[in-house]
Design a protein around this motif. Structure first.
Motif, PDB file in Angstrom:
ATOM      1  N   UNK A 163      59.158  47.419  41.236  1.00 16.40           N
ATOM      2  CA  UNK A 163      58.138  48.246  40.610  1.00 16.40           C
ATOM      3  C   UNK A 163      56.853  48.364  41.415  1.00 16.40           C
ATOM      4  N   UNK A 164      56.845  47.866  42.646  1.00 15.93           N
ATOM      5  CA  UNK A 164      55.660  47.922  43.512  1.00 15.93           C
ATOM      6  C   UNK A 164      55.980  48.722  44.765  1.00 15.93           C
ATOM      7  N   UNK A 221      56.754  47.161  55.056  1.00 18.32           N
ATOM      8  CA  UNK A 221      57.075  45.761  54.773  1.00 18.32           C
ATOM      9  C   UNK A 221      55.991  44.995  54.040  1.00 18.32           C
ATOM     10  N   UNK A 222      54.865  45.621  53.725  1.00 18.35           N
ATOM     11  CA  UNK A 222      53.756  44.948  53.041  1.00 18.35           C
ATOM     12  C   UNK A 222      53.551  45.607  51.677  1.00 18.35           C
ATOM     13  N   UNK A 223      53.490  44.786  50.642  1.00 18.22           N
ATOM     14  CA  UNK A 223      53.272  45.332  49.303  1.00 18.22           C
ATOM     15  C   UNK A 223      51.868  45.927  49.208  1.00 18.22           C
ATOM     16  N   UNK A 224      51.794  47.152  48.711  1.00 14.86           N
ATOM     17  CA  UNK A 224      50.512  47.840  48.569  1.00 14.86           C
ATOM     18  C   UNK A 224      49.664  47.114  47.536  1.00 14.86           C
ATOM     19  N   UNK A 225      48.504  46.581  47.934  1.00 17.59           N
ATOM     20  CA  UNK A 225      47.670  45.838  46.980  1.00 17.59           C
ATOM     21  C   UNK A 225      46.864  46.788  46.106  1.00 17.59           C
ATOM     22  N   UNK A 226      47.186  46.831  44.838  1.00 19.01           N
ATOM     23  CA  UNK A 226      46.468  47.689  43.904  1.00 19.01           C
ATOM     24  C   UNK A 226      45.816  46.834  42.823  1.00 19.01           C
ATOM     25  N   UNK A 257      45.786  50.637  39.285  1.00 22.96           N
ATOM     26  CA  UNK A 257      46.638  51.276  40.282  1.00 22.96           C
ATOM     27  C   UNK A 257      45.861  51.857  41.444  1.00 22.96           C
ATOM     28  N   UNK A 258      44.654  51.362  41.664  1.00 23.05           N
ATOM     29  CA  UNK A 258      43.812  51.871  42.746  1.00 23.05           C
ATOM     30  C   UNK A 258      43.821  50.899  43.928  1.00 23.05           C
TER      31      UNK A 258
END
Length: 187
Positions: free
Chosen positions: A50-51, A56-61, A65-66
């Motif tokens: 769900x992310x 290869x790097x999880x989007x930091x929100x 969700x910003x």
């Protein structure tokens, strides 16, 4: 032109808020999701658990969700920019284009050179909108994201209580002098 249509396929949206964050995705309808335009600079974009995972790097929100923009120095971009017309002329005659190597990601910002660019308030002062977009693309390409602080509400509460304790038991001059010194040391 087929090459141009491929270049603009899946073009996203750019929505910057003056408090230093952008929406990673816009959801204009229940069946439509539009990603931030900088995400298309990534070589790999997938969803896992769900992310969003970018290169290869999880989007930091944050909870909304910003994404917090990792602003770069404006000079970093101004030192490497050039006129689009000059670059096109050099490419037409087969010349090497300054600052561009094969495989580089090139950001074309037509408004930056027409005098009609938008300027936005940022935590670092007023910046052209193109620099904000370039900072986001830089984060996508380098993987250098700003991550939300875990437990930031508790941190604010703890620091607030520390300030109350410090102010209550210190004399006024030491309290304000220490506060000003601490603030100056963080700048």
């Amino acid at each position: 032109n087929a090459a141009l249509s491929k270049a603009f396929a899946g073009a996203g949206s750019l929505l910057y808020y003056d408090n230093g964050v952008v929406n990673a995705f816009l959801n204009p309808s229940p069946r439509t999701v539009v990603p931030h335009i900088s995400i298309f600079a990534a070589k790999e974009r997938t969803f896992s658990g769900g992310k969003m995972v970018i290169n290869g790097i999880r989007l930091p929100v944050n909870r909304k969700g910003q994404v917090v923009v990792n602003f770069s120095r404006q000079a970093k971009y101004y030192d490497r920019h050039q006129r689009l017309g000059t670059a096109v002329q050099q490419a037409r005659v087969g010349q090497h284009i300054k600052n561009i190597e094969e495989g580089d990601t090139v950001l074309i910002l037509p408004e930056m050179f027409t005098g009609s660019t938008d300027f936005k308030f940022t935590p670092l002062g007023i910046m052209p909108g193109g620099v904000i977009l370039a900072s986001m693309i830089n984060s996508v390409l380098t993987g250098s994201w700003l991550h939300p602080l875990p437990g930031r509400e508790l941190l604010v509460l703890a620091l607030g209580l520390l300030g109350i304790f410090w102010g209550r038991y210190m004399k006024s001059l030491r309290y304000w002098g220490g506060g000003i010194g601490l603030t100056a040391s963080m700048a």
